[in-house]
Enzyme design. Structure first.
Site, mmCIF file in Angstrom:
data_model
loop_
_atom_site.group_PDB
_atom_site.id
_atom_site.type_symbol
_atom_site.label_atom_id
_atom_site.label_comp_id
_atom_site.label_asym_id
_atom_site.label_seq_id
_atom_site.Cartn_x
_atom_site.Cartn_y
_atom_site.Cartn_z
ATOM 1 N N ASP A 223 4.065 24.270 -1.430
ATOM 2 C CA ASP A 223 5.442 24.031 -1.860
ATOM 3 C C ASP A 223 5.969 22.661 -1.418
ATOM 4 O O ASP A 223 7.085 22.529 -0.922
ATOM 5 C CB ASP A 223 6.353 25.142 -1.357
ATOM 6 C CG ASP A 223 6.325 25.302 0.157
ATOM 7 O OD1 ASP A 223 5.375 24.796 0.805
ATOM 8 O OD2 ASP A 223 7.251 25.935 0.708
ATOM 9 N N HIS B 160 -7.657 -5.278 -0.943
ATOM 10 C CA HIS B 160 -6.412 -4.542 -0.771
ATOM 11 C C HIS B 160 -5.433 -5.308 0.126
ATOM 12 O O HIS B 160 -4.241 -5.023 0.124
ATOM 13 C CB HIS B 160 -6.734 -3.180 -0.144
ATOM 14 C CG HIS B 160 -5.566 -2.255 -0.009
ATOM 15 N ND1 HIS B 160 -4.884 -1.737 -1.087
ATOM 16 C CD2 HIS B 160 -4.948 -1.751 1.091
ATOM 17 C CE1 HIS B 160 -3.918 -0.947 -0.670
ATOM 18 N NE2 HIS B 160 -3.924 -0.946 0.647
ATOM 19 N N SER C 143 0.837 -1.201 0.000
ATOM 20 C CA SER C 143 0.000 0.000 0.000
ATOM 21 C C SER C 143 0.876 1.257 0.000
ATOM 22 O O SER C 143 1.664 1.465 -0.911
ATOM 23 C CB SER C 143 -0.959 -0.040 1.196
ATOM 24 O OG SER C 143 -1.923 0.971 1.116
#
Length: 457
Positions: A379, A432, A156
């Site tokens: 940023d 998953h 993951s």
């Protein structure tokens, strides 16, 4: 993208045992900010694991990176699953990624030691994949004889970190194995694209859940209407937070996308109400259910997950609470009270973090302003170097789960197209959590792909 190098110091503990495994602990002092290595340091913890009797054998190293962000590595209780398969061939390093477990853990309490939300946000900006990779490189050069490259297994979010590793320091990698962990790598902030895809999968998972447990549809509506009509729009939780209709939907985070999640969600819901012993007394949600709700969520014990979940997708752009913005665009589709009032299925949500959880989960209250600052931050450094990835020479094999609710199959395939030589195993055998469900077979399959035992077809 430049990999900033700094000296690291470490200490190693004595060997100890769990059934069929020997383990020892390593602790390293690394810079908080590799751009200013002398300013401040943190501790990073790694656990070395070998099969009993292999302590002195010359074995290649395998680094395991856990999913998250914000979760510590596996605590092995026995030799089983993927770890059993890995220990047949490797000396395994279980890394507590910075800010987790025993690696200067960022808990609600430790973050509250910082003087202001601005100081918290400034500190937290250093806890993303780029610095996890820098930590890993320092550890590799310290632990691996002659600084040889090692194998990386990323589950993951650990896979996201692995792709950053391929961008920043491919020379440190012998081979890479990914399980449900191919990230979107486009410039800017990809969180919005991620959530547009994930909401569609979450919708499908909701429909499958109600097909499996049709009587839960009415039960869920009753719970939502009870919460909405309660004083203040919710019910107090044992921790002091508030269970509201929208926070109730968070049960889908694990209930809809993990192995046995449907069953666990159903059996949690069936204990929702206290029995009415006295005729005429209004129904109340049970303490058992309220405690179970809190135990399902890790936001308070692992706040790094809530704080950094959207920033992990950002490169030179802000997330601006992308999950909430996409949800708002969907109108009434995920509005629980609207659905309950119109006798429609109430939809649980998936792996989305919303700004209001910092209001409704009490331990997170002090981190609300820092979370907003992180959501507005533009940023963020670059995490993926497209030029380096396009010239990749490191062998990579990836398990991609077709029905993955967390890491979308289409986005994963798009990223794979940018990494030459990657081998994909696309399967619907697992959700998953394939590495947790049948880890021995999953890891063995990926290793066989790279050894040429499973040829291209």
């Amino acid at each position: 993208m430049v990999l900033l190098v700094s000296r690291t110091s470490g200490n190693t503990g004595a060997w100890y045992q769990v059934p069929e495994l020997n383990l020892r602990d390593h602790r390293f002092e690394v810079p908080l900010n590799y751009a200013a290595p002398s300013d401040s340091t943190i501790s990073v913890f790694a656990r070395e694991v070998v099969s009993v009797g292999n302590e002195e054998k010359d074995l290649p190293f395998l680094l395991f990176l856990q999913g998250g962000p914000g979760f510590e590595s596996l605590r092995p209780l026995e030799c089983s699953g993927w770890l059993k398969r890995a220990c047949e061939d490797f000396r395994v390093i279980l890394l507590d990624q910075r800010g987790t477990g025993l690696s200067t853990a960022l808990t609600v309490g430790s973050l509250n030691q910082l003087s202001s939300p601005q100081a918290q946000a400034s500190y937290l900006q250093h806890f993303r994949a780029d610095n996890i990779v820098r930590d890993a490189e320092m550890i590799r050069k310290s632990l691996v004889p002659h600084g040889e490259p090692w194998t990386l297994l990323g589950q993951s979010y650990g896979g996201f970190c692995a792709v950053t590793y391929l961008s920043m320091a491919p020379s440190g990698l012998e081979q890479v194995l990914l399980t449900g962990g191919l990230p979107p790598i486009d410039a800017g902030c990809t969180a919005e694209a991620v959530y547009r895809a994930c909401y569609k999968r979450v919708l499908l998972q909701n429909m499958k859940f109600y097909q499996r447990f049709p009587r839960d549809e009415e039960l869920v509506r009753e719970i939502v209407l009870h919460l909405a009509s309660s004083e203040g729009g919710g019910v107090l939780l044992p921790s002091g937070g508030k269970l509201t209709p929208r926070s109730f939907q968070l049960l889908g985070l694990t209930g809809l996308g993990s192995h046995s999640g449907f069953e666990k969600l159903h059996f949690t819901l069936e204990r929702a109400w206290d029995p009415v012993l006295v005729p005429g007394i209004s129904k109340q949600l049970s303490y058992t259910f309220l405690r179970a709700f809190e135990n399902w969520l890790d936001f308070d014990t692992n706040p790094l997950y809530a704080l950094m979940h959207e920033p992990i997708y950002c490169q030179g752009a802000a997330s601006n609470w992308a999950a909430q913005r996409v949800r708002d665009e969907l109108g009434e589709q995920f509005d629980p009270v609207f659905a309950a009032n119109h006798s429609e299925p109430v939809l649980f949500t998936g792996e989305m973090v919303y700004p209001w959880i910092f209001d409704e989960i009490k331990p997170l209250h002090p981190l609300k302003e820092a979370a907003n600052l992180l959501a507005e931050k533009q940023d963020w450094p670059v995490l993926y170097n497209h030029e380096v990835l396009r010239s990749n020479k490191v062998p990579v094999a990836a398990a991609v789960y077709y029905e993955d609710m967390y890491v979308n199959v289409n986005l994963s395939e798009a990223t794979a197209a940018s990494i030459p030589g990657i081998r994909l195993w696309i399967t619907n055998e697992f959700m998953h959590s394939g590495l947790r469900e049948d880890g021995y077979r999953v890891l063995d399959h990926l290793l066989a792909m790279l050894k040429g035992k499973r040829l291209l077809r």
